[in-house]
Enzyme design. Structure first.
Site, PDB file in Angstrom:
ATOM      1  N   GLY A   9      -2.206   4.547  -6.704  1.00  0.00           N
ATOM      2  CA  GLY A   9      -0.982   5.319  -6.939  1.00  0.00           C
ATOM      3  C   GLY A   9       0.024   5.125  -5.815  1.00  0.00           C
ATOM      4  O   GLY A   9       0.561   6.103  -5.276  1.00  0.00           O
ATOM      5  N   ALA A  10       0.299   3.859  -5.489  1.00  0.00           N
ATOM      6  CA  ALA A  10       1.176   3.573  -4.344  1.00  0.00           C
ATOM      7  C   ALA A  10       2.601   3.207  -4.769  1.00  0.00           C
ATOM      8  O   ALA A  10       3.372   2.716  -3.965  1.00  0.00           O
ATOM      9  CB  ALA A  10       0.570   2.459  -3.491  1.00  0.00           C
ATOM     10  N   THR A  11       2.941   3.475  -6.022  1.00  0.00           N
ATOM     11  CA  THR A  11       4.306   3.129  -6.465  1.00  0.00           C
ATOM     12  C   THR A  11       5.310   4.237  -6.149  1.00  0.00           C
ATOM     13  O   THR A  11       6.509   4.054  -6.344  1.00  0.00           O
ATOM     14  CB  THR A  11       4.337   2.835  -7.982  1.00  0.00           C
ATOM     15  OG1 THR A  11       3.806   3.976  -8.665  1.00  0.00           O
ATOM     16  CG2 THR A  11       3.531   1.596  -8.327  1.00  0.00           C
ATOM     17  N   GLY A  13       5.757   8.479  -3.985  1.00  0.00           N
ATOM     18  CA  GLY A  13       5.160   9.650  -3.343  1.00  0.00           C
ATOM     19  C   GLY A  13       4.221   9.358  -2.185  1.00  0.00           C
ATOM     20  O   GLY A  13       4.474   8.481  -1.356  1.00  0.00           O
ATOM     21  N   ARG A  34       0.691   1.540 -12.109  1.00  0.00           N
ATOM     22  CA  ARG A  34       0.983   0.893 -13.405  1.00  0.00           C
ATOM     23  C   ARG A  34       2.338   0.194 -13.408  1.00  0.00           C
ATOM     24  O   ARG A  34       2.544  -0.744 -14.152  1.00  0.00           O
ATOM     25  CB  ARG A  34       0.961   1.949 -14.528  1.00  0.00           C
ATOM     26  CG  ARG A  34      -0.416   2.521 -14.821  1.00  0.00           C
ATOM     27  CD  ARG A  34      -0.301   3.780 -15.641  1.00  0.00           C
ATOM     28  NE  ARG A  34       0.503   4.778 -14.935  1.00  0.00           N
ATOM     29  CZ  ARG A  34       0.819   5.972 -15.398  1.00  0.00           C
ATOM     30  NH1 ARG A  34       0.398   6.326 -16.602  1.00  0.00           N
ATOM     31  NH2 ARG A  34       1.539   6.815 -14.679  1.00  0.00           N
ATOM     32  N   VAL A  61      -5.784   3.697 -14.016  1.00  0.00           N
ATOM     33  CA  VAL A  61      -7.089   4.198 -13.551  1.00  0.00           C
ATOM     34  C   VAL A  61      -7.907   4.848 -14.667  1.00  0.00           C
ATOM     35  O   VAL A  61      -9.114   5.038 -14.530  1.00  0.00           O
ATOM     36  CB  VAL A  61      -6.973   5.208 -12.378  1.00  0.00           C
ATOM     37  CG1 VAL A  61      -6.387   4.582 -11.133  1.00  0.00           C
ATOM     38  CG2 VAL A  61      -6.209   6.453 -12.786  1.00  0.00           C
ATOM     39  N   TYR A 153      -4.816  21.573 -14.467  1.00  0.00           N
ATOM     40  CA  TYR A 153      -4.516  20.808 -13.241  1.00  0.00           C
ATOM     41  C   TYR A 153      -5.376  21.326 -12.087  1.00  0.00           C
ATOM     42  O   TYR A 153      -6.008  20.551 -11.368  1.00  0.00           O
ATOM     43  CB  TYR A 153      -3.025  20.892 -12.886  1.00  0.00           C
ATOM     44  CG  TYR A 153      -2.722  20.168 -11.586  1.00  0.00           C
ATOM     45  CD1 TYR A 153      -2.846  18.774 -11.503  1.00  0.00           C
ATOM     46  CD2 TYR A 153      -2.371  20.864 -10.427  1.00  0.00           C
ATOM     47  CE1 TYR A 153      -2.621  18.103 -10.303  1.00  0.00           C
ATOM     48  CE2 TYR A 153      -2.143  20.196  -9.229  1.00  0.00           C
ATOM     49  CZ  TYR A 153      -2.258  18.819  -9.173  1.00  0.00           C
ATOM     50  OH  TYR A 153      -2.045  18.152  -7.990  1.00  0.00           O
ATOM     51  N   PHE A 190       6.082  14.123  -8.354  1.00  0.00           N
ATOM     52  CA  PHE A 190       5.061  14.962  -8.977  1.00  0.00           C
ATOM     53  C   PHE A 190       5.620  15.923 -10.032  1.00  0.00           C
ATOM     54  O   PHE A 190       5.139  15.973 -11.167  1.00  0.00           O
ATOM     55  CB  PHE A 190       4.326  15.731  -7.871  1.00  0.00           C
ATOM     56  CG  PHE A 190       3.287  16.689  -8.354  1.00  0.00           C
ATOM     57  CD1 PHE A 190       2.000  16.258  -8.650  1.00  0.00           C
ATOM     58  CD2 PHE A 190       3.580  18.038  -8.512  1.00  0.00           C
ATOM     59  CE1 PHE A 190       1.026  17.149  -9.095  1.00  0.00           C
ATOM     60  CE2 PHE A 190       2.616  18.932  -8.951  1.00  0.00           C
ATOM     61  CZ  PHE A 190       1.336  18.481  -9.245  1.00  0.00           C
TER      62      PHE A 190
END
Ligand code: NDP
Ligand code: 8X3
Length: 257
Positions: A9-11, A13, A34, A61, A153, A190
């Site tokens: 999830g490095a695209t 935030g 993605r 993922v 969540y 987020f």
């Protein structure tokens, strides 16, 4: 030899900020997500500004076949992964349990819990084989205290907490550190994701509170990852100055100065 860190999830935030922080400190970086255009842009940016190798991996993922394929390919070119940051995650919607949208629930459980498990299952054996490594799971204050309409969540982040504890026990004999970083409110993409692209509603979440920034969490991750070999931070909860826990925060204006 430079160390290597893989961040899911490095695209955007936290994940993007963690990638930048470690690249600036001479780590080779593997970034996942993605959105290929963002992965490519960050790869170019880091390779131009830091003297490190950046490997982008595009996969979802939630799809274990994609995870196995991507990590399998990676093993051919990257000899070892020293640090895994399980950061990928999202909230989708915010409604009372009896009105919840099943598609939202599936998305959160599949991403935040199953996705974290799939990636860990693919990488932990390499760390076990080597007898070293560090897994950092991004949990949340939502995984410590439940808040109204946060139900599913929060449950996924409680699961991240439980899995972090379980991983630490299971991986203890192999000298693999396992750390949970539990941030409070931070202004990233987020809330835009949570409210399905409604930027105005997302902005309101942080109105008047001076929230955490992604870079704050990158600093914490870097601190946890660079302690002496015999020291493992198990669990760290980080909030902005005006937040006490998941459901109690005040506005900046109400702070006594
Ligand atoms: P962002 O929305 O900015 O980043 C989320 C990242 O996850 C993106 O890079 C996105 O990439 C990736 N991602 C989402 N779904 C998938 C998927 N199915 N497959 C692969 N990658 C995916 O949010 P944050 O940076 O804020 O969130 C990061 C983590 O921090 C999450 O686990 C979140 O729950 C947690 N957290 C966030 C807090 C906050 O207030 N912001 C506070 C506490 C915890 P792409 O869309 O390109 O796939
Ligand atoms: C994200 C923080 O408070 O929006 O995990 O749930 S919160």
């Amino acid at each position: 030899m430079k160390k290597t860190i893989l961040i899911t999830g490095a695209t955007s935030g936290f994940g993007k900020a963690i990638a930048i922080k470690f690249a600036q400190n001479d780590y080779n970086i593997i970034i996942t997500g993605r959105r290929k255009d963002r992965l490519d842009a960050l790869t170019r940016e880091l390779e131009e500004s830091c003297n490190v190798i950046v490997t982008p991996l595009q996969f979802d993922v939630r799809d274990n076949d994609q995870v196995i394929q991507a990590i399998g390919e990676l093993k051919k070119s990257v000899p070892q992964i020293d640090i895994l940051v399980n950061n990928t995650g999202l909230a989708s919607g915010m409604s009372s349990i009896e009105e919840g949208d099943i598609t939202d629930w599936d998305k959160m459980i599949d991403t935040n819990v199953k996705g974290l498990l799939y990636v860990t299952r693919a990488i932990a054996p390499m760390m076990k084989h080597r007898g070293s490594g560090h897994i950092i799971n991004i949990g949340s204050t939502a995984g410590k205290t439940v808040y109204k309409n946060g139900n599913v969540y929060c449950a996924t982040k409680f699961a991240v907490d439980a899995l972090t504890q379980a991983m630490r026990i299971d991986l203890l004999p192999y000298s693999i550190k396992v750390t949970a970083i539990n941030p409070g409110m931070a202004e990233t993409e987020f809330s835009v994701v949570r409210f399905n692209g409604d930027e105005e509603r997302a902005k309101k979440v942080y109105e008047g509170i001076n929230p955490l920034r992604a870079e704050d969490i990158a600093d914490v991750a870097y601190y946890c990852a660079t302690l002496p070999a015999h020291v493992c931070i198990n669990d760290i909860t980080v909030t902005c100055l005006t937040q006490a826990n998941s459901y109690y925060s005040i506005k900046e204006a109400d702070r006594q100065k």
